[in-house]
Design an enzyme around this catalytic site. Structure first.
Site, PDB file in Angstrom:
ATOM      1  N   ARG A 136       0.834  -1.201   0.000  1.00 21.35           N
ATOM      2  CA  ARG A 136       0.000   0.000   0.000  1.00 21.35           C
ATOM      3  C   ARG A 136       0.867   1.250   0.000  1.00 21.35           C
ATOM      4  O   ARG A 136       0.596   2.207  -0.731  1.00 21.35           O
ATOM      5  CB  ARG A 136      -0.948   0.021   1.199  1.00 21.35           C
ATOM      6  CG  ARG A 136      -1.966   1.169   1.140  1.00 21.35           C
ATOM      7  CD  ARG A 136      -2.923   1.159   2.322  1.00 21.35           C
ATOM      8  NE  ARG A 136      -4.034   2.078   2.110  1.00 21.35           N
ATOM      9  CZ  ARG A 136      -4.013   3.369   2.432  1.00 21.35           C
ATOM     10  NH1 ARG A 136      -2.924   3.915   2.960  1.00 21.35           N
ATOM     11  NH2 ARG A 136      -5.073   4.124   2.216  1.00 21.35           N
ATOM     12  N   CYS A 137       1.915   1.253   0.804  1.00 23.27           N
ATOM     13  CA  CYS A 137       2.806   2.414   0.852  1.00 23.27           C
ATOM     14  C   CYS A 137       3.460   2.681  -0.506  1.00 23.27           C
ATOM     15  O   CYS A 137       3.731   3.827  -0.853  1.00 23.27           O
ATOM     16  CB  CYS A 137       3.907   2.206   1.889  1.00 23.27           C
ATOM     17  SG  CYS A 137       3.340   2.175   3.597  1.00 23.27           S
TER      18      CYS A 137
END
Length: 412
Positions: free
Chosen positions: A396-397
């Site tokens: 996600r990052c």
């Protein structure tokens, strides 16, 4: 060729169509044992392996029909425009850099930047400028004389890898964030420049901005259309969450914002390090915080006034379900023993990227967490992350969704 889909996203789990990534580049080669802590990396990554891992991540997305945009390619295209080039040069040389560099060095760098070809300027802005690379052209300055030859006049941006943090699409608006640490503030300058000047994003409505109170994209979850959760901790401040709430309400992209206090620690720097969505009504959550995480529901006291109503704290899952209009926001029970849970949370086991409901990308090394996800009916696309995760960030990052299909809510 069909024109690109209009940018926008109203959830964490709508079918992902377009994503913004940054392939690791020369900025990672600038990390040393002396500077990696200051530049927010826990170690020195093996750059070639990090690139291979990132390429495999991008390939896995493309295999699922996700269009992959690369930040440096967009930046180079943007820097072909004189107004964009002039804007980023002045922004880069302002603020702290202006105080540290002095007039002679600043003027030399301005000329260097303005004369550089777009691809060369992209490298200078992202990989930084070392003293020994320019000192011969700057004579008679104390700044370059006292700085070590390998010292940086302009720091590299190794955290550019984590494109989630510098911008967040909220429906058809993009919030350019204000990054909290000095090592990362220039990332939002570059991202904001792309959204303002690249033809791909012509007409995009902008929210927030790099000069506002700190908000980072890793702290922002779109739980459902119109419902945001924002972690308040090490990187996003209460003032930043409050400003974002007012902006989102005024723009009509949210009706409720949940402010979620999180520990001000490296291991929990963002909300998405402990909780991410994997279905329209399910999250994967770090067991140690599952029963203690709380939220304050923020709404407008009167529509259009900007006056906020802040509710007392409630358990996060309870407040989230109420705001989302569902009976229960289910927590996938990982059931891990404390040591395994802590190890896998540190290794971003809770930081998944949803490509669609019940389909998520996760680091392959988090065997126990991934097994729990699969037991709960989530298809897990496993990717390697031993090197790309060395700056503390999972799938996600590493990704900024630019286009998701609108979420169809049963009964909505």
């Amino acid at each position: 060729m069909a024109s690109p889909a209009r940018a926008g996203a109203d959830s964490e789990v709508g079918r992902l169509r377009t994503v913004l990534l940054h392939r690791p580049g020369p900025e990672l080669e600038r990390l040393t044992p002396q500077n990696h802590d200051r530049l927010l990396f826990d170690g020195i990554p093996w750059v070639g392996q990090a690139q291979d891992e990132h390429d495999a991540f991008a390939a896995a997305l493309r295999e699922r029909d996700v269009e992959v945009l690369y930040l440096t390619e967009l930046l180079t295209q943007t820097l072909q425009y004189d107004d964009a080039r002039a804007a980023i040069v002045e922004t880069t040389l302002a603020g702290r850099n202006a105080r540290d560099l002095g007039d002679a060095v600043r003027d030399h760098l301005r000329g260097l930047f303005l004369d550089a070809a777009p691809e060369d300027l992209t490298r200078l802005l992202t990989a930084g400028v070392r003293n020994d690379e320019v000192r011969a052209g700057i004579r008679g300055t104390l700044v370059t004389s006292l700085l070590a030859p390998d010292g940086f006049l302009l720091d590299p941006l190794p955290n550019l890898l984590f494109t989630r943090d510098s911008s967040v699409w909220l429906r058809d608006r993009v919030a350019v964030t204000s990054l909290a640490t000095e090592a990362r503030r220039r990332e939002a300058h570059l991202t904001g420049l792309i959204y303002r000047h690249h033809p791909r994003f012509a007409g995009a409505g902008l929210l927030h901005g790099h000069d506002r109170e700190p908000v980072e994209g890793g702290d922002v979850l779109q739980l459902a259309p119109g419902v945001l959760a924002v972690g308040v901790g090490e990187r996003t401040t209460a003032a930043g969450a409050e400003r974002l709430a007012r902006e989102a309400f005024a723009a009509g992209v949210a009706t409720t914002l949940l402010a979620v206090p999180i520990p001000r620690e490296r291991a929990t720097m963002h909300l998405d390090t402990v909780c991410t969505m994997v279905d329209v009504d399910r999250v994967v959550m770090y067991p140690h915080v599952a029963d203690t995480l709380t939220a304050h529901a923020i709404t407008e006291a009167e529509p259009g006034t900007g006056v906020l109503r802040v509710a007392p704290p409630e358990p996060f899952l309870v407040a989230a379900a109420a705001a989302m209009g569902i009976d229960v926001l289910h927590r996938i029970e990982t059931g891990l023993d404390p040591v395994t849970a802590e190890r896998e949370q540190w290794d971003d086991g809770n930081n998944t990227l949803a490509l669609a409901p019940r389909l998520a990308v996760a680091y392959e090394r988090n065997d126990a967490t991934n097994a729990c996800l699969e037991a709960a009916g989530i298809e897990v696309i496993r990717i390697a992350g031993s090197e790309i995760g060395s700056g503390r960030g999972g799938p996600r990052c590493l990704s900024c969704p630019v286009v998701r299909d609108p979420l169809v809510v049963p009964g909505g």
